[in-house]
Design a protein around this motif. Structure first.
Motif, PDB file in Angstrom:
ATOM      1  N   MET A 117      -1.391 -12.572  -2.028  1.00 15.53           N
ATOM      2  CA  MET A 117      -2.350 -11.500  -2.319  1.00 15.53           C
ATOM      3  C   MET A 117      -2.113 -10.359  -1.337  1.00 15.53           C
ATOM      4  O   MET A 117      -1.708 -10.595  -0.194  1.00 15.53           O
ATOM      5  CB  MET A 117      -3.789 -11.993  -2.153  1.00 15.53           C
ATOM      6  N   PHE A 118      -2.367  -9.128  -1.776  1.00 12.08           N
ATOM      7  CA  PHE A 118      -2.263  -8.010  -0.844  1.00 12.08           C
ATOM      8  C   PHE A 118      -3.403  -7.029  -1.106  1.00 12.08           C
ATOM      9  O   PHE A 118      -3.801  -6.792  -2.237  1.00 12.08           O
ATOM     10  CB  PHE A 118      -0.899  -7.320  -0.934  1.00 12.08           C
ATOM     11  N   ALA A 119      -3.937  -6.487   0.000  1.00 10.18           N
ATOM     12  CA  ALA A 119      -5.094  -5.585  -0.060  1.00 10.18           C
ATOM     13  C   ALA A 119      -4.669  -4.226   0.489  1.00 10.18           C
ATOM     14  O   ALA A 119      -4.670  -4.022   1.708  1.00 10.18           O
ATOM     15  CB  ALA A 119      -6.254  -6.160   0.737  1.00 10.18           C
ATOM     16  N   PRO A 120      -4.300  -3.290  -0.379  1.00 15.43           N
ATOM     17  CA  PRO A 120      -3.830  -1.975   0.085  1.00 15.43           C
ATOM     18  C   PRO A 120      -4.901  -1.219   0.859  1.00 15.43           C
ATOM     19  O   PRO A 120      -6.099  -1.346   0.595  1.00 15.43           O
ATOM     20  CB  PRO A 120      -3.485  -1.246  -1.221  1.00 15.43           C
ATOM     21  N   THR A 121      -4.435  -0.397   1.789  1.00 21.83           N
ATOM     22  CA  THR A 121      -5.318   0.507   2.513  1.00 21.83           C
ATOM     23  C   THR A 121      -4.530   1.732   2.934  1.00 21.83           C
ATOM     24  O   THR A 121      -3.430   1.608   3.476  1.00 21.83           O
ATOM     25  CB  THR A 121      -5.929  -0.174   3.757  1.00 21.83           C
ATOM     26  N   MET A 122      -5.053   2.887   2.627  1.00 18.01           N
ATOM     27  CA  MET A 122      -4.421   4.141   3.056  1.00 18.01           C
ATOM     28  C   MET A 122      -5.295   5.300   2.642  1.00 18.01           C
ATOM     29  O   MET A 122      -6.316   5.121   1.973  1.00 18.01           O
ATOM     30  CB  MET A 122      -3.010   4.280   2.481  1.00 18.01           C
ATOM     31  N   ASP A 123      -4.908   6.492   3.048  1.00 22.90           N
ATOM     32  CA  ASP A 123      -5.720   7.652   2.726  1.00 22.90           C
ATOM     33  C   ASP A 123      -5.574   8.021   1.254  1.00 22.90           C
ATOM     34  O   ASP A 123      -4.650   7.589   0.564  1.00 22.90           O
ATOM     35  CB  ASP A 123      -5.341   8.839   3.617  1.00 22.90           C
ATOM     36  N   LEU A 124      -6.515   8.847   0.798  1.00 25.16           N
ATOM     37  CA  LEU A 124      -6.657   9.177  -0.622  1.00 25.16           C
ATOM     38  C   LEU A 124      -5.354   9.664  -1.248  1.00 25.16           C
ATOM     39  O   LEU A 124      -4.889   9.116  -2.247  1.00 25.16           O
ATOM     40  CB  LEU A 124      -7.755  10.238  -0.767  1.00 25.16           C
ATOM     41  N   ASP A 125      -4.734  10.689  -0.672  1.00 21.40           N
ATOM     42  CA  ASP A 125      -3.530  11.276  -1.270  1.00 21.40           C
ATOM     43  C   ASP A 125      -2.343  10.336  -1.190  1.00 21.40           C
ATOM     44  O   ASP A 125      -1.501  10.299  -2.089  1.00 21.40           O
ATOM     45  CB  ASP A 125      -3.201  12.610  -0.604  1.00 21.40           C
ATOM     46  N   MET A 126      -2.268   9.569  -0.110  1.00 21.08           N
ATOM     47  CA  MET A 126      -1.188   8.587   0.011  1.00 21.08           C
ATOM     48  C   MET A 126      -1.282   7.545  -1.090  1.00 21.08           C
ATOM     49  O   MET A 126      -0.274   7.182  -1.712  1.00 21.08           O
ATOM     50  CB  MET A 126      -1.254   7.884   1.375  1.00 21.08           C
ATOM     51  N   TYR A 127      -2.496   7.062  -1.334  1.00 20.24           N
ATOM     52  CA  TYR A 127      -2.660   6.005  -2.340  1.00 20.24           C
ATOM     53  C   TYR A 127      -2.311   6.492  -3.745  1.00 20.24           C
ATOM     54  O   TYR A 127      -1.879   5.713  -4.587  1.00 20.24           O
ATOM     55  CB  TYR A 127      -4.090   5.459  -2.304  1.00 20.24           C
ATOM     56  N   GLN A 128      -2.499   7.780  -3.992  1.00 26.06           N
ATOM     57  CA  GLN A 128      -2.208   8.329  -5.309  1.00 26.06           C
ATOM     58  C   GLN A 128      -0.752   8.760  -5.464  1.00 26.06           C
ATOM     59  O   GLN A 128      -0.330   9.141  -6.559  1.00 26.06           O
ATOM     60  CB  GLN A 128      -3.125   9.536  -5.590  1.00 26.06           C
ATOM     61  N   VAL A 132       3.995   5.234  -3.940  1.00 27.62           N
ATOM     62  CA  VAL A 132       3.100   4.128  -3.587  1.00 27.62           C
ATOM     63  C   VAL A 132       2.687   3.367  -4.837  1.00 27.62           C
ATOM     64  O   VAL A 132       2.675   2.129  -4.866  1.00 27.62           O
ATOM     65  CB  VAL A 132       1.865   4.654  -2.823  1.00 27.62           C
ATOM     66  N   LYS A 133       2.336   4.104  -5.889  1.00 25.46           N
ATOM     67  CA  LYS A 133       1.955   3.466  -7.154  1.00 25.46           C
ATOM     68  C   LYS A 133       3.112   2.641  -7.711  1.00 25.46           C
ATOM     69  O   LYS A 133       2.916   1.542  -8.248  1.00 25.46           O
ATOM     70  CB  LYS A 133       1.518   4.519  -8.174  1.00 25.46           C
ATOM     71  N   ALA A 134       4.326   3.160  -7.587  1.00 27.70           N
ATOM     72  CA  ALA A 134       5.498   2.440  -8.096  1.00 27.70           C
ATOM     73  C   ALA A 134       5.727   1.158  -7.301  1.00 27.70           C
ATOM     74  O   ALA A 134       6.024   0.099  -7.868  1.00 27.70           O
ATOM     75  CB  ALA A 134       6.735   3.335  -8.024  1.00 27.70           C
ATOM     76  N   ASN A 135       5.588   1.231  -5.979  1.00 28.70           N
ATOM     77  CA  ASN A 135       5.754   0.025  -5.148  1.00 28.70           C
ATOM     78  C   ASN A 135       4.675  -1.000  -5.460  1.00 28.70           C
ATOM     79  O   ASN A 135       4.942  -2.203  -5.526  1.00 28.70           O
ATOM     80  CB  ASN A 135       5.712   0.400  -3.667  1.00 28.70           C
ATOM     81  N   GLN A 136       3.454  -0.529  -5.657  1.00 30.14           N
ATOM     82  CA  GLN A 136       2.355  -1.431  -5.998  1.00 30.14           C
ATOM     83  C   GLN A 136       2.636  -2.135  -7.322  1.00 30.14           C
ATOM     84  O   GLN A 136       2.446  -3.353  -7.450  1.00 30.14           O
ATOM     85  CB  GLN A 136       1.054  -0.626  -6.083  1.00 30.14           C
ATOM     86  N   ALA A 137       3.087  -1.361  -8.312  1.00 36.23           N
ATOM     87  CA  ALA A 137       3.406  -1.945  -9.620  1.00 36.23           C
ATOM     88  C   ALA A 137       4.542  -2.955  -9.508  1.00 36.23           C
ATOM     89  O   ALA A 137       4.543  -4.001 -10.179  1.00 36.23           O
ATOM     90  CB  ALA A 137       3.769  -0.841 -10.612  1.00 36.23           C
ATOM     91  N   THR A 138       5.519  -2.664  -8.651  1.00 34.03           N
ATOM     92  CA  THR A 138       6.638  -3.592  -8.445  1.00 34.03           C
ATOM     93  C   THR A 138       6.142  -4.902  -7.852  1.00 34.03           C
ATOM     94  O   THR A 138       6.541  -5.988  -8.297  1.00 34.03           O
ATOM     95  CB  THR A 138       7.692  -2.961  -7.509  1.00 34.03           C
ATOM     96  N   LEU A 139       5.268  -4.810  -6.864  1.00 31.73           N
ATOM     97  CA  LEU A 139       4.729  -6.033  -6.249  1.00 31.73           C
ATOM     98  C   LEU A 139       3.956  -6.868  -7.266  1.00 31.73           C
ATOM     99  O   LEU A 139       4.070  -8.098  -7.290  1.00 31.73           O
ATOM    100  CB  LEU A 139       3.824  -5.668  -5.074  1.00 31.73           C
ATOM    101  N   ILE A 140       3.193  -6.215  -8.109  1.00 29.41           N
ATOM    102  CA  ILE A 140       2.449  -6.940  -9.154  1.00 29.41           C
ATOM    103  C   ILE A 140       3.415  -7.588 -10.135  1.00 29.41           C
ATOM    104  O   ILE A 140       3.207  -8.722 -10.577  1.00 29.41           O
ATOM    105  CB  ILE A 140       1.471  -5.984  -9.861  1.00 29.41           C
TER     106      ILE A 140
END
Length: 399
Positions: A117-128, A132-140
């Motif tokens: 499991m992983f719980a992302p944390t970062m500032d608003l613009d970084m998360y969007q 970052v979204k592509a890496n998150q999708a890859t991990l999923i």
């Protein structure tokens, strides 16, 4: 949860301070916890704090001590029943997604044989950011389980998405992981969600206030129970990136009908949670209609009733669940839909109930079965309502 082994990976984000509370919750409930920290995470919380709370030494380097004893990352990866990386920073998520192994935590992650499991944390613009979204999708896509960040005040002072889930939320996700019986493993489920928009001209449409939150919550709950889900969603509905969800985005009632029909015969359960427009304009203007007279008449024609049409196709092996959002004679209308549309269950919610209906994060429902027996529920979050609905569907399989 006596005897369950949790390996907690802590990365270098301000939210690292929350891991002390998380470790305490887990140990109190009987979990055995070991912690692996990145070097930068020590700036936010000390290894001494986490080793004291976990009752185990904290690992952070490949070399354990001055004697040159090796920290066996493979052994740590094999030890755990579940690995939880919290906080998961943009930097660490990028390394996890691309197999970059430059610290002990990444070595353990790449060696782990257990679920992660992983719980992302970062500032608003970084998360969007798209990367970052592509890496998150890859991990999923690798099978990792995301614990989504919340919306709130961030370290920068901004307000928005990116705040790491609270320790209690991460603890609950861990609990649910071990408690889940995967009751719908091997089942295929279709869920419709959100509104439909029926075009008047290139800029105007007929629609409603549905957000699709209820349907999305149901889809997520079925996924957590092991089902493969087709989510047919109208405009404005949240886009999901869970591995076992195939999301089809549509705009009009006709498009939703075609997407639903093309998938219906392959599913075991169908949940008709969308607020489909009953009518559409008979003619769609190709140009923006200009303001002229004091009144304008738009001729409307009836859309296909998707749930009714699927009810005619339903086999004895399928379960159909419908929704009735009413403002008067509520039970009468709900029971009428139950029979007419060949539902096995109908979920009634009333716009007269405070906190229920469109756009809210809560709902208050009554579920009727085919025998017209009812079960009433109190006002709950839509996530909890989704659980009640999924439980009611499972009871049909048990009967």
């Amino acid at each position: 949860m006596e005897g369950k082994k949790i390996l907690l990976g802590v990365c270098g984000g301000i939210a690292a301070y929350k891991t002390a509370s998380l470790v305490r919750l887990l140990v109190k409930d009987g979990y055995e916890v070991k912690v692996v920290m990145t070097t930068s995470s020590k700036s936010f919380i000390t290894p001494l704090t986490l080793s004291t709370l976990s009752k185990n030494p904290v690992a952070s380097d490949f070399i354990k001590n001055d004697q040159g004893e090796w920290q066996n990352h493979v052994e740590l990866g094999l030890w755990a029943d579940l690995m939880v990386i919290a906080p998961a920073t943009a930097n660490s998520m990028a390394k996890m997604a691309n197999g970059i192994c430059d610290n002990l935590l990444m070595s353990v992650y790449l060696s782990a044989k257990c679920p992660v499991m992983f719980a992302p944390t970062m500032d608003l613009d970084m998360y969007q950011h798209p990367s970052v979204k592509a890496n998150q999708a890859t991990l999923i896509s690798y099978g990792n389980i995301i614990i989504r960040p919340g919306i709130g005040e961030l370290a920068s002072g901004l307000e928005g998405e990116g705040r790491m889930a609270e320790p209690e939320e991460i603890y609950n996700a861990i609990q649910n992981h071990f408690n889940s019986k995967q009751r719908f493993n091997g089942k295929k489920v279709l869920v419709t969600a959100g509104p439909t928009f029926e075009k008047i001209d290139p800029v105007r449409f007929i629609g409603n206030h549905s957000s699709g939150k209820m349907g999305v919550s149901i889809a997520k709950k079925f996924i957590s129970e092991g089902a493969e889900v087709v989510l047919v969603s109208g405009p404005g509905v949240e886009q999901l990136d869970e591995v076992d969800i195939h999301q089809l985005s549509v705009n009009t009632a006709d498009e939703m009908y075609e997407a639903t029909k093309s998938n219906y015969q392959q599913v075991d359960v169908a949940i008709f949670a969308a607020a489909v427009a009953d009518y559409r304009p008979a003619k769609i203007s190709s140009e923006k209609i200009k303001k002229a007279e004091d009144a304008m008449i738009i001729e409307l024609v009836k859309n296909k009733d998707i749930a009714y049409e699927m009810g005619k196709l339903k086999t004895l092996k399928q379960i159909n669940v419908g929704f009735a959002l009413e403002t008067e004679n509520e039970e009468l209308h709900a029971l009428g839909k139950l029979k007419k549309k060949n539902f096995d269950l109908v979920v009634l919610n009333s716009l007269n109930d405070i906190g229920a209906g469109f756009s809210h994060n809560t709902n208050k429902i009554t579920i009727f079965n085919a025998n017209q027996e009812s079960r009433r529920y109190s006002l709950k979050s839509k996530e909890d309502v989704a659980k009640d609905i999924v439980d009611a569907v499972f009871e049909l399989y048990e009967d």
